[in-house]
Scaffold this active site. Structure first.
Site, PDB file in Angstrom:
ATOM      1  N   THR A 117       0.796  -1.078  -0.058  1.00  0.00           N
ATOM      2  CA  THR A 117       0.002   0.173   0.045  1.00  0.00           C
ATOM      3  C   THR A 117       1.006   1.146  -0.116  1.00  0.00           C
ATOM      4  OG1 THR A 117      -1.418   1.206   1.310  1.00  0.00           O
ATOM      5  CG2 THR A 117      -0.140  -0.219   2.527  1.00  0.00           C
ATOM      6  N   ASP A 118       0.177   2.263  -0.480  1.00  0.00           N
ATOM      7  CA  ASP A 118       0.979   3.744  -0.521  1.00  0.00           C
ATOM      8  C   ASP A 118       1.131   4.334   1.038  1.00  0.00           C
ATOM      9  OD1 ASP A 118      -1.633   4.412  -0.172  1.00  0.00           O
ATOM     10  OD2 ASP A 118      -1.536   6.001  -1.816  1.00  0.00           O
ATOM     11  N   GLU A 119       0.371   3.851   2.040  1.00  0.00           N
ATOM     12  CA  GLU A 119      -0.004   3.963   3.349  1.00  0.00           C
ATOM     13  C   GLU A 119       1.585   3.972   3.942  1.00  0.00           C
ATOM     14  OE1 GLU A 119      -3.263   3.286   5.620  1.00  0.00           O
ATOM     15  OE2 GLU A 119      -4.526   3.823   4.057  1.00  0.00           O
ATOM     16  N   TYR A 179      -1.942  -0.310  10.958  1.00  0.00           N
ATOM     17  CA  TYR A 179      -2.181  -1.038   9.598  1.00  0.00           C
ATOM     18  C   TYR A 179      -0.943  -0.774   8.838  1.00  0.00           C
ATOM     19  CZ  TYR A 179      -3.574  -1.494   4.902  1.00  0.00           C
ATOM     20  OH  TYR A 179      -3.146  -1.856   3.180  1.00  0.00           O
ATOM     21  N   LYS A 227       2.009  -3.102   7.257  1.00  0.00           N
ATOM     22  CA  LYS A 227       2.246  -3.358   5.918  1.00  0.00           C
ATOM     23  C   LYS A 227       3.840  -2.988   5.566  1.00  0.00           C
ATOM     24  CE  LYS A 227       0.029  -4.521   2.883  1.00  0.00           C
ATOM     25  NZ  LYS A 227      -0.252  -5.849   2.271  1.00  0.00           N
TER      26      LYS A 227
HETATM   27  P1  NAD Z   1      -9.683  -7.409   1.944  1.00  0.00           P
HETATM   28  O1  NAD Z   1      -9.959  -7.040   3.439  1.00  0.00           O
HETATM   29  O2  NAD Z   1     -10.945  -7.178   0.922  1.00  0.00           O
HETATM   30  O3  NAD Z   1      -9.384  -8.846   1.709  1.00  0.00           O
HETATM   31  C1  NAD Z   1      -8.275  -9.417   2.465  1.00  0.00           C
HETATM   32  C2  NAD Z   1      -8.486 -11.222   2.172  1.00  0.00           C
HETATM   33  O4  NAD Z   1      -7.327 -11.765   2.845  1.00  0.00           O
HETATM   34  C3  NAD Z   1      -9.908 -11.723   2.548  1.00  0.00           C
HETATM   35  O5  NAD Z   1     -10.294 -12.442   1.425  1.00  0.00           O
HETATM   36  C4  NAD Z   1      -9.345 -12.517   3.830  1.00  0.00           C
HETATM   37  O6  NAD Z   1     -10.159 -13.567   4.129  1.00  0.00           O
HETATM   38  C5  NAD Z   1      -7.890 -12.772   3.546  1.00  0.00           C
HETATM   39  N1  NAD Z   1      -7.087 -13.066   4.555  1.00  0.00           N
HETATM   40  C6  NAD Z   1      -7.130 -12.157   5.715  1.00  0.00           C
HETATM   41  N2  NAD Z   1      -6.430 -12.872   6.697  1.00  0.00           N
HETATM   42  C7  NAD Z   1      -6.041 -13.958   6.235  1.00  0.00           C
HETATM   43  C8  NAD Z   1      -5.166 -14.989   6.795  1.00  0.00           C
HETATM   44  N3  NAD Z   1      -4.564 -14.890   8.067  1.00  0.00           N
HETATM   45  N4  NAD Z   1      -4.788 -16.088   5.918  1.00  0.00           N
HETATM   46  C9  NAD Z   1      -5.379 -16.131   4.480  1.00  0.00           C
HETATM   47  N5  NAD Z   1      -6.288 -15.353   4.244  1.00  0.00           N
HETATM   48  C10 NAD Z   1      -6.590 -14.108   4.898  1.00  0.00           C
HETATM   49  O7  NAD Z   1      -8.184  -6.502   1.299  1.00  0.00           O
HETATM   50  P2  NAD Z   1      -8.160  -5.850  -0.080  1.00  0.00           P
HETATM   51  O8  NAD Z   1      -8.795  -4.394   0.220  1.00  0.00           O
HETATM   52  O9  NAD Z   1      -8.508  -6.729  -1.163  1.00  0.00           O
HETATM   53  O10 NAD Z   1      -6.548  -5.639  -0.185  1.00  0.00           O
HETATM   54  C11 NAD Z   1      -5.708  -6.733  -0.685  1.00  0.00           C
HETATM   55  C12 NAD Z   1      -4.333  -6.438  -0.489  1.00  0.00           C
HETATM   56  O11 NAD Z   1      -4.198  -5.273  -1.200  1.00  0.00           O
HETATM   57  C13 NAD Z   1      -3.864  -6.265   0.983  1.00  0.00           C
HETATM   58  O12 NAD Z   1      -2.591  -6.810   1.251  1.00  0.00           O
HETATM   59  C14 NAD Z   1      -3.826  -4.736   1.151  1.00  0.00           C
HETATM   60  O13 NAD Z   1      -2.960  -4.458   2.333  1.00  0.00           O
HETATM   61  C15 NAD Z   1      -3.560  -4.189  -0.462  1.00  0.00           C
HETATM   62  N6  NAD Z   1      -3.846  -2.976  -0.542  1.00  0.00           N
HETATM   63  C16 NAD Z   1      -5.211  -2.529  -0.373  1.00  0.00           C
HETATM   64  C17 NAD Z   1      -5.708  -1.545  -1.027  1.00  0.00           C
HETATM   65  C18 NAD Z   1      -7.108  -1.056  -1.173  1.00  0.00           C
HETATM   66  O14 NAD Z   1      -7.420   0.250  -1.620  1.00  0.00           O
HETATM   67  N7  NAD Z   1      -8.084  -1.813  -0.853  1.00  0.00           N
HETATM   68  C19 NAD Z   1      -4.759  -0.583  -1.662  1.00  0.00           C
HETATM   69  C20 NAD Z   1      -3.384  -0.834  -1.924  1.00  0.00           C
HETATM   70  C21 NAD Z   1      -3.128  -2.273  -1.135  1.00  0.00           C
HETATM   71  O1  DAU Z   2      -4.112   3.983   0.127  1.00  0.00           O
HETATM   72  C1  DAU Z   2      -4.378   2.608   0.394  1.00  0.00           C
HETATM   73  C2  DAU Z   2      -5.161   2.102   1.438  1.00  0.00           C
HETATM   74  O2  DAU Z   2      -6.634   2.680   0.921  1.00  0.00           O
HETATM   75  C3  DAU Z   2      -5.277   0.806   1.642  1.00  0.00           C
HETATM   76  O3  DAU Z   2      -3.705   0.073   1.879  1.00  0.00           O
HETATM   77  C4  DAU Z   2      -6.186   0.179   2.771  1.00  0.00           C
HETATM   78  O4  DAU Z   2      -6.324  -1.121   2.804  1.00  0.00           O
HETATM   79  C5  DAU Z   2      -7.708   0.886   2.277  1.00  0.00           C
HETATM   80  O5  DAU Z   2      -8.595   0.377   3.427  1.00  0.00           O
HETATM   81  C6  DAU Z   2      -7.580   2.229   2.076  1.00  0.00           C
HETATM   82  O6  DAU Z   2      -7.295   3.055   3.426  1.00  0.00           O
HETATM   83  P1  DAU Z   2      -8.060   4.339   4.046  1.00  0.00           P
HETATM   84  O7  DAU Z   2      -7.873   4.288   5.350  1.00  0.00           O
HETATM   85  O8  DAU Z   2      -7.729   5.366   3.016  1.00  0.00           O
HETATM   86  O9  DAU Z   2      -9.739   3.938   3.319  1.00  0.00           O
HETATM   87  P2  DAU Z   2     -10.976   4.203   3.889  1.00  0.00           P
HETATM   88  O10 DAU Z   2     -12.013   3.663   2.965  1.00  0.00           O
HETATM   89  O11 DAU Z   2     -11.020   3.546   5.340  1.00  0.00           O
HETATM   90  O12 DAU Z   2     -10.989   5.675   4.167  1.00  0.00           O
HETATM   91  C7  DAU Z   2     -10.842   6.669   3.102  1.00  0.00           C
HETATM   92  C8  DAU Z   2     -10.947   8.021   3.770  1.00  0.00           C
HETATM   93  O13 DAU Z   2     -12.330   8.193   4.028  1.00  0.00           O
HETATM   94  C9  DAU Z   2     -10.016   8.268   4.707  1.00  0.00           C
HETATM   95  O14 DAU Z   2      -9.593   9.566   4.796  1.00  0.00           O
HETATM   96  C10 DAU Z   2     -10.924   8.224   6.043  1.00  0.00           C
HETATM   97  C11 DAU Z   2     -12.276   8.658   5.423  1.00  0.00           C
HETATM   98  N1  DAU Z   2     -13.571   7.920   6.051  1.00  0.00           N
HETATM   99  C12 DAU Z   2     -13.403   6.564   6.067  1.00  0.00           C
HETATM  100  C13 DAU Z   2     -14.589   6.121   6.500  1.00  0.00           C
HETATM  101  C14 DAU Z   2     -14.945   4.430   6.507  1.00  0.00           C
HETATM  102  C15 DAU Z   2     -14.425   8.620   6.451  1.00  0.00           C
HETATM  103  O15 DAU Z   2     -14.340   9.735   6.278  1.00  0.00           O
HETATM  104  N2  DAU Z   2     -15.576   8.241   6.894  1.00  0.00           N
HETATM  105  C16 DAU Z   2     -15.874   6.967   7.092  1.00  0.00           C
HETATM  106  O16 DAU Z   2     -16.781   6.295   7.717  1.00  0.00           O
END
Ligand code: NAD
Ligand code: DAU
Length: 350
Positions: free
Chosen positions: A131-133, A156, A160
């Protein structure tokens, strides 16, 4: 050439899009999906490929090291694309330990099992999806590049960042063939409705409050999830060992602006008078340690591997809203049971 690829976390949001892309695009490959099916994993995300001859689901936990050892002994995987993780920042604030276990120790378990069973590593690849975080937070200007120093600020992102470091350590210490990508915020179908956009879509539909954290002027760079899956495919096949690639949408939005756009689209789709759902906005206590702005420079990926994002936000957000409205059964299923209790507790504090 046929390959056997293990995708972890393939029942989650991004993982399920990646599994579907790989199963459909590479009929000669066998795609193994290893997932523990936590609250975030859902096999309903994969119904379109569940009967495909080149797809195999394995239920299992990356925290279970002996199980992984056995798995890698049984299947001679050519590669791993590792997405399994705890992924929600708010949950990491309440329960950091599960993030440390899965994101750090689970990643180490996978590295260890692959390294032990991959002989001299010829033709192998371990791809870690991150992630970019990990880069921390930006001011009004500037972009994260692959050279930006790590500065994670939530449990989180710290977990990562730690896993990224472990993956790189395997490259430097053992010459283990790795590649890493760091991506911005994804959006699209099948995202669990704890994240901003699906949560707000569901709340608007049900006329529930929209909890905007802090002043709502936090900025995220949004990427259509299928563009992320495409980038992972390109990096897995054409990226260089030991390299990191940033992935982003060149698509920065302040939260309140994207929320207003979503309200506009939703009111139209629900046949409500324009602006009706604005009344649902409720500014609530901020997320602790809330990162102000993320923005990605994805030039390296474009220059070296030719990847560019495909979809504009207005179009992507409309497609997303339409998908959730058309798939209310999916939404009802994932929000039933323990989720509602979690959500009510989460917002009782704010
Ligand atoms: P998600 O939470 O939707 O899915 C995570 C998956 O991992 C689920 O299917 C869950 O069952 C599985 N999992 C969790 N713990 C596990 C374990 N111990 N063993 C096996 N499986 C397990 O997540 P996502 O949003 O699809 O993100 C996927 C990956 O991409 C993560 O590594 C996250 O850090 C990264 N990522 C997410 C975003 C985003 O915006 N969602 C952005 C950048 C990177
Ligand atoms: O940048 C990549 C990341 O983006 C991934 O690594 C994470 O897995 C993914 O969850 C996401 O993280 P964020 O914290 O940015 O996503 P989230 O959807 O939780 O929140 C997006 C923005 O909205 C953040 O600034 C917090 C705000 N927010 C979120 C929720 C859930 C609100 O204002 N209200 C809310 O109820």
């Amino acid at each position: 050439m046929s390959k056997r690829i293990l995708i972890t976390g393939g029942a989650g949001f991004i993982g399920s899009h990646l599994v579907k892309l790989m199963v459909n695009k590479y009929p000669d490959y066998t795609i193994f999906n290893l997932d523990a099916l936590t609250y975030a994993g859902n096999l309903e995300n994969l119904t379109s490929v569940e009967k495909a001859p080149n797809y195999k689901f394995i239920k299992g936990d990356i925290n279970d090291a002996p199980f992984l050892e056995e798995l890698f002994k049984t299947h001679d995987f050519d590669g791993v694309i590792h997405l399994a993780a705890e992924s929600h920042v708010d949950r990491s604030i309440k329960d950091p330990l599960s993030f440390i276990k899965t994101n750090i120790v689970g990643t180490l378990n996978l590295l260890h099992a692959a390294k032990n069973n991959w002989g001299d590593f010829a033709g192998k690849r371990f791809y870690h999806v991150s992630t970019d975080e990990v880069y921390g937070t930006l001011g009004e200007t500037g972009l994260f590049t692959e050279e930006t120093s790590y500065d994670p600020r939530s449990p989180y992102s710290a977990s990562k960042a730690s896993s990224d470091h472990l993956v790189r350590a395997y490259y430097h210490t053992f010459d283990f063939p790795i590649v890493i990508s760091n991506c911005s915020n994804n959006y699209g179908p099948y995202q669990f409705p704890e994240k901003l956009l699906p949560l707000f879509i569901n709340n608007i539909k049900q006329n529930k409050e929209l909890p905007v954290y802090g002043d709502g002027k936090y900025t995220r760079d949004w990427l259509w999830v299928e563009d992320h899956a495409r980038a992972i495919d390109v990096i897995y096949h054409e990226g260089k060992n030991g390299e990191t690639y940033n992935i982003g949408g060149h698509n920065e939005w302040k939260n309140i602006d994207i929320i207003n756009l979503l309200i506009k689209i939703m009111d139209e789709l629900l046949g409500r008078e324009a602006g009706t759902s604005n009344a649902l906005i409720k500014y609530v206590t901020d997320r602790p340690g809330h990162d102000r702005r993320y923005a990605i420079d994805a030039q390296k990926l474009q220059d070296e591997l030719g990847w560019v994002p495909s979809l504009q936000m207005e179009e992507g957000l409309r497609l997303t809203a339409e998908w959730y409205l058309a798939n209310s059964e999916w939404m009802d299923n994932v929000t039933s049971g323990s989720y509602q209790k979690y959500y009510d507790n989460q917002y009782a504090d704010r």
